[in-house]
Scaffold this motif. Sequence first.
Motif, PDB file in Angstrom:
ATOM      1  N   ASP A  53       1.008  -1.170  -0.212  1.00 14.05           N
ATOM      2  CA  ASP A  53       0.011  -0.087   0.132  1.00 14.05           C
ATOM      3  C   ASP A  53       0.889   1.141   0.078  1.00 14.05           C
ATOM      4  O   ASP A  53       2.017   1.309   0.493  1.00 14.05           O
ATOM      5  CB  ASP A  53      -0.819   0.164   1.222  1.00 14.05           C
ATOM      6  N   THR A  54       0.567   2.225  -0.519  1.00 14.51           N
ATOM      7  CA  THR A  54       0.871   3.482  -0.522  1.00 14.51           C
ATOM      8  C   THR A  54       0.937   4.077   0.826  1.00 14.51           C
ATOM      9  O   THR A  54      -0.213   4.265   1.394  1.00 14.51           O
ATOM     10  CB  THR A  54       0.550   4.529  -1.832  1.00 14.51           C
ATOM     11  N   PRO A  55       2.094   4.396   1.547  1.00 15.12           N
ATOM     12  CA  PRO A  55       1.908   4.827   2.873  1.00 15.12           C
ATOM     13  C   PRO A  55       1.011   6.076   2.973  1.00 15.12           C
ATOM     14  O   PRO A  55       1.245   7.144   2.339  1.00 15.12           O
ATOM     15  CB  PRO A  55       3.343   5.113   3.519  1.00 15.12           C
ATOM     16  N   ASP A  56       0.223   6.336   3.944  1.00 24.85           N
ATOM     17  CA  ASP A  56      -0.475   7.314   4.378  1.00 24.85           C
ATOM     18  C   ASP A  56      -0.801   7.371   5.852  1.00 24.85           C
ATOM     19  O   ASP A  56      -0.111   6.442   6.458  1.00 24.85           O
ATOM     20  CB  ASP A  56      -1.481   7.509   3.551  1.00 24.85           C
ATOM     21  N   ALA A  57      -1.630   8.152   6.136  1.00 27.26           N
ATOM     22  CA  ALA A  57      -1.937   8.346   7.554  1.00 27.26           C
ATOM     23  C   ALA A  57      -2.434   6.831   8.254  1.00 27.26           C
ATOM     24  O   ALA A  57      -2.083   6.528   9.646  1.00 27.26           O
ATOM     25  CB  ALA A  57      -2.940   9.523   7.933  1.00 27.26           C
ATOM     26  N   THR A  58      -3.138   5.958   7.539  1.00 35.97           N
ATOM     27  CA  THR A  58      -3.577   4.777   8.050  1.00 35.97           C
ATOM     28  C   THR A  58      -2.883   3.581   7.595  1.00 35.97           C
ATOM     29  O   THR A  58      -3.382   2.568   7.581  1.00 35.97           O
ATOM     30  CB  THR A  58      -5.075   4.764   8.010  1.00 35.97           C
ATOM     31  N   HIS A  59      -2.032   3.747   6.616  1.00 34.39           N
ATOM     32  CA  HIS A  59      -1.222   2.661   5.707  1.00 34.39           C
ATOM     33  C   HIS A  59       0.169   2.825   5.877  1.00 34.39           C
ATOM     34  O   HIS A  59       0.768   3.629   5.657  1.00 34.39           O
ATOM     35  CB  HIS A  59      -1.741   2.440   4.454  1.00 34.39           C
ATOM     36  N   SER A  60       0.607   1.476   6.059  1.00 33.58           N
ATOM     37  CA  SER A  60       2.186   1.284   6.387  1.00 33.58           C
ATOM     38  C   SER A  60       2.840   0.265   5.712  1.00 33.58           C
ATOM     39  O   SER A  60       1.880  -0.867   5.709  1.00 33.58           O
ATOM     40  CB  SER A  60       2.337   1.445   7.829  1.00 33.58           C
ATOM     41  N   ALA A  61       3.736   0.420   5.093  1.00 38.36           N
ATOM     42  CA  ALA A  61       4.277  -1.047   4.475  1.00 38.36           C
ATOM     43  C   ALA A  61       4.325  -2.033   5.316  1.00 38.36           C
ATOM     44  O   ALA A  61       3.926  -3.310   4.726  1.00 38.36           O
ATOM     45  CB  ALA A  61       5.753  -0.698   3.719  1.00 38.36           C
ATOM     46  N   ASN A  62       4.716  -1.803   6.521  1.00 39.55           N
ATOM     47  CA  ASN A  62       4.452  -3.105   7.375  1.00 39.55           C
ATOM     48  C   ASN A  62       3.644  -2.738   8.575  1.00 39.55           C
ATOM     49  O   ASN A  62       3.545  -1.454   9.001  1.00 39.55           O
ATOM     50  CB  ASN A  62       5.598  -4.046   7.685  1.00 39.55           C
ATOM     51  N   PHE A  63       2.867  -3.505   9.150  1.00 36.77           N
ATOM     52  CA  PHE A  63       1.957  -3.238  10.331  1.00 36.77           C
ATOM     53  C   PHE A  63       2.073  -4.556  10.982  1.00 36.77           C
ATOM     54  O   PHE A  63       2.471  -5.661  10.726  1.00 36.77           O
ATOM     55  CB  PHE A  63       0.313  -2.840   9.905  1.00 36.77           C
TER      56      PHE A  63
END
Lengths: 346, 819
Positions: free
Chosen positions: A210-220
């Motif tokens: 996912d393209t990183p943004d406020a609620t998405h992170s490459a790893n989680f």
Amino acid sequence: MQEQLNAIVAEVQKSAPTIQARAEFEAYKATISGPKGALTDVMKGMGKVPKQDKPAMGKLINEAKTAVQAAFDQVVERIEAAELAAKLGPAIDPTLPAPDAARGTLHPIAQVREEMVALFRRIGFSVAEATELETEHYCFDALNIPSDHPARDMQDSYYLPESLKVNNVSKHADEKYLLRTHTSTVQIRTMLQSQPPIRIVAPGRCFRRDTPDATHSANFHQIEGLYVDKNVTLLDLKATLDHFVKTIFGPKAKTRLRPSFFPFTEPSFEMDFFSPDLGKLSNKWLEIMGCGMVDPEVFKAVGIDPEAYTGYAFGMGIERIAMILQGVDDIRYYYQNDVRFLKQFA
Amino acid sequence: MKISYNWLKNYIDLDPAEHSPEVLAEVLPLLGFDIEEYEKLGPPQLNNVVVGQVLEYIQHPDADRLRCCKVSTGNEGEVHDIVCGAKNFKQGDKVMVALPGAVLPGDFKIKASKLRGQPSAGMMCSAKELQIGQDHDGIMILSADTELGMPLNDLYTDGDTVFDLEITPNRVDVLSHIGVARELAAKFGLSVQYPEVKASIENGSNGTALISGVEVSAPEFCPHYTAICIKGVTIGPSPKWLKDAIEATGQRSINNVVDVTNYVLHETCQPLHAFDAGKIQGGKLVVRMAEAGEEITTLDEVERSLTADMAVIADAERPLVVAGVMGSLAAEVDQDTVDVVLEAAYFSPTSVRATSRKLGLSSDSSYRFERGIDPKGVTYAALRAVDLILEVAGGRVDGNQIEVGAEPPTLSEVQLSPDRVRQFIGFEVSDEDIQNVLESLGLVIAVHNADDGSVRWEVSIPSYRQDLQRDVDLIEEFIRVYGTDKIPESEVVARGISTQDHRIYTVNEAVADYLTGQNFDEAFLYSLRDPEETKFFFGEESFKVLALDNPLQSDQSHLRPSLIPGLLDVLKLNAARATGATRFFERGHVYREVKGQMVELVSVGFVIVADQLSREWRQREVADFYTARTLAGEILEIAGTAASKLTFKPIEQSQLWQPGHSAEAGDFAKMGFQATAGLLNMAILKDRWDIKTPIIAGSILMTPKFFERKAKRGRHLGISNQPASAKDLALIVDESVLAGDVEKDVAKFARKATQGFDCESVRIFDQYQGQGLPEGKKSLAVSMSFRAADRTLKDKEVNRAFEAIQKLISEKTEYQIRK
């Protein structure tokens, strides 16, 4: 002789209080009670004292010795006190800043993860682990996500080249490696390794392209739960997750199970909760996890008889729950590690 | 998918109060159809907006673009002066007028004023300004028979609510208004009225005057294809009801025939396609696989190159449609179309999905085909569309419904027992409750009572519910419609004994306890790192093996081989922000290359700024190599390796570690663990991170298998109460000799030289180099401690042992005993 003794005692009582150091004291002490000391000399004279005078004389000598010793004791006490004071130095100032570093803190995500794991441990779950590197089989096929399912699109998962060989992550057949997109892989690995009853939680790192943004992170991070046994029911699922929500978000939190769809559970639900005590997020339904009863196809893939056993499974994002609990509005803060941020959760 | 409330009313009797849009907004998510958003369409409640008529107008004397109009709103003798910028009206037109006092959407207040010197008491409005539609090209022109003075809200009473539903991939049938109506009917106890089909057309394989026939040479892709010819249609704009419906679903109205195909798609879920018969060359439709490289310009005006695994609907000359996905400009219905061929077909879900993915092109049609539409719904939708085309565009059906192939088979029956339902859900419900719910969904139940009193149901599944194949699918349907809110609350029951936690987790917990106790803050970092960094620190082979196949960002293309570079990023960020932080650690997985293969490892890494960052009234000593070695050793000890088993060897060459000031122990590939500790490479840290202070670090790698080792239980060996006897020795050795080796040698000799008692410990307690020693030599001071289990040692026996040790040293080593 008596005069001599009186003179020695008088001299000692006069000189002793002026003695400052231990060496000075030892030297002075030698002049009185050393082998050639004044008092010793007098005591040597006892031999010449007539027999009938000896008891009286002995008494006098003892009195003199006691008096001298008392004076010496005072000196020693005084010197020791001075030495200790010198050793201790000036009194401390309890308000000076500590020169030592403070205890470190667990990362806020680890804190929430531990809180969740502890909660599930109390109700009989134990922690399972598996690798982050996985194969399509364990990440998708065994979870009843067929090869043409949208979740398997190249744009959703990070794949490794087809030619890659991995030393310590087993393949099912000749499928590709990828970074696991969910912790549900641990369900499969665990069910393949052990027989029911199985009651595990598996916290771990996941990856989405996912393209990183406020609620998405490459790893989680996610935490997965799985309970397989005879007669595990939908009622059990609800009881467990209600307990989870009320423990984490407080007894005033309400839950609801909203029907949904996941290939690996049937029926499937999203669990929402509603709390009056969440600041800006109060009093609205917030989605927090997916859950459901383990799909018979999953049981078949791992060789568990779906007629004999039932089970429930759930999975949730740890960052999502941490963000709600900690009031963090951008997931990227968690991966910057500014110590001022990290210390806010200590 | 957008669902219009007004549209739903065609199929179910929604009570305005009991089933209001607000109620639907709550009910739909609980049926499994989450609402992304829902919006009210149609005009808001507006006062002082009424129907007016332009009595006359003149050009504004001082503004080319403006007209000064005299407008009546029906009151005898009352004329409003309005200056207007639009040009699309003429004298006598009926228009919507906002009079002074009106407040239009956007808090736009209408007042009497002057425009360029001319009085203007009101405004003639566009559809968009009144939120009636999207049209903003000029003002709204109403039909001539509209009653003058009628308020806007009396004229437009039909506001709509549109729900944007998130439909899960298993429920293709709900990607339609009839599908949603069925669900609501089940929930509310209503019945669904399906539109009655009037057209009656024979099936056949013969062609018609318009096309000679359909040939399907790709039956796997297209098992069932039908076409109906309609002659003599009049293409034109759609009537209002059709236009409103199309626009409610978020589409643009195109023309009456195309709109009907789209309407039926959103009504029944069956995608349809209308061809202009006149544009079909060679008078025949062919459903065939595409030729590799064949080109088509799809309706979105993108030229696309097809591959041999895609199917097309073609005429004699060229492909007209990418089957199941999108039509082309070549055979579209346009204003000149007179004859139409209407296609209704069933395409294979996996084939359409593959095509759509490959082309990166998704459409309302492909979205439905790839999820598997109702295999028995093709003809109904085709006839429904024919009815509507004849209604809105005229024309007549010509010939049969041309049919090639047949409806794919469907599953029709599932076995279920009500006892199984109760056992699965874990609470009591009656047979009747279950039966009612399932029947409300259109399932038909045949009850079989066995002799033993048990009940078995044979449940007939409608063709549009191909997702229902197993008993658990029916249990889901039951609980979904019955209501999850009816699942009772209950106590958590924790049966049996829980098993042991995985050691990776418990070791990680203990490591974090230890390191936070040593003043480290925990960091969380990304697992993906920069390719150049990977190559620089870990070499060409790692660079090759650790690469992702499809990275999203070029600087996050490689799996991290070490936690240290990420931790350096953290130090850099904290230094830049002057936070004063000096100690961080991370627990995480890393990846290494071994003999061309990848290995996933469990790792712990830590970094320490070995410098006084802040002025303190009292300074503590900064960390050094030995700090890091101790920490690394303790971490491995926590993980289960005895620290005594760790032999650190100096690192002589490394980009990451400072040679001569760092060391390594173990080998993850051979022993399952590895530890590196010491100073990081100062020149490279300055170069790459702009970090100039010395950084002390440690990195521990462990294979997951390492954690499978069983922890050893200690056993009591007895302790001596006798006094110990100590001896010291100074040894002169080459400066390259490691103290650890000397310690080991001396311990070995001491074991040999002591009989009847023990040498308890051998420990280097001092090291000296410089004055008094030859160049290249150093002196190591060794202390030894002797003790017997049962007696006080005599000086004589200790001295004898001490001499024997010195003799062994002289004989077996190059070490010189310093007298």
